[in-house]
Design a protein around this motif. Structure first.
Motif, PDB file in Angstrom:
ATOM      1  N   ARG A  37       0.832  -1.197   0.000  1.00 60.44           N
ATOM      2  CA  ARG A  37       0.000   0.000   0.000  1.00 60.44           C
ATOM      3  C   ARG A  37       0.867   1.248   0.000  1.00 60.44           C
ATOM      4  O   ARG A  37       2.015   1.220   0.430  1.00 60.44           O
ATOM      5  N   LEU A  92      -3.553   3.623  -1.368  1.00 68.20           N
ATOM      6  CA  LEU A  92      -3.695   2.887  -2.618  1.00 68.20           C
ATOM      7  C   LEU A  92      -3.088   1.508  -2.398  1.00 68.20           C
ATOM      8  O   LEU A  92      -1.929   1.415  -2.013  1.00 68.20           O
ATOM      9  N   TYR A  94      -2.007  -2.152  -3.954  1.00 67.91           N
ATOM     10  CA  TYR A  94      -1.750  -2.854  -5.197  1.00 67.91           C
ATOM     11  C   TYR A  94      -1.119  -4.211  -4.933  1.00 67.91           C
ATOM     12  O   TYR A  94      -0.497  -4.422  -3.885  1.00 67.91           O
ATOM     13  N   THR A 117      -5.958  -0.148  -6.170  1.00 66.70           N
ATOM     14  CA  THR A 117      -7.335   0.214  -5.859  1.00 66.70           C
ATOM     15  C   THR A 117      -7.313   1.037  -4.577  1.00 66.70           C
ATOM     16  O   THR A 117      -6.607   0.704  -3.625  1.00 66.70           O
ATOM     17  N   GLN A 118      -8.063   2.119  -4.574  1.00 67.79           N
ATOM     18  CA  GLN A 118      -8.022   3.054  -3.447  1.00 67.79           C
ATOM     19  C   GLN A 118      -8.931   2.586  -2.317  1.00 67.79           C
ATOM     20  O   GLN A 118     -10.096   2.240  -2.540  1.00 67.79           O
TER      21      GLN A 118
END
Length: 123
Positions: A37, A92, A94, A117-118
């Motif tokens: 993140r 965020l 990933y 993805t937030q």
């Protein structure tokens, strides 16, 4: 090669989210996978990793006991179940394959990563 994350969103403190990462174009079932993140203005932060078979999982202290990593090799998918979310989990998120961390935890290398993805946790 593609890694596509989904499942992020806005959630209240104490809530839950389940992130997914759909993989294609490489040998997913034989690859170590990780979640990383990145908070605004900060460097990447390792969250969790899982071995190819799914039998070994590893967690950062900040998320241990709240997050669960898993994978479904038949579906070429990686997951992160996030419970008891806190405002500091806002980032965020990933997924990355074959993550290597060096340089005193400041250098992140990987074979592939997704766009992310937030996740936003509101207090």
């Amino acid at each position: 090669v593609q890694l596509v994350e989904s499942g992020g969103g806005l959630v209240q403190v104490g809530g839950s989210l389940r992130l997914s990462c759909a993989a294609s174009g490489f040998a997913f079932s034989s690859t170590d996978m990780s979640w990383v993140r990145q908070r605004p203005g900060k460097g990447p932060e390792w969250v969790s990793s899982i071995n190819p078979g799914g039998g070994k999982t590893y967690y950062a202290i900040a998320v241990k006991g709240r997050f669960t990593i898993s994978r479904d090799n038949a579906k070429n998918s990686l997951y992160l179940q996030m419970n008891s979310l806190k405002p500091e989990d806002t980032a965020l998120y990933y997924c990355a394959s074959n993550l290597r961390i060096g340089g005193g935890d400041s250098e992140y290398e990987y074979d592939y990563r997704g766009q992310g993805t937030q996740v936003t946790v509101s207090s």
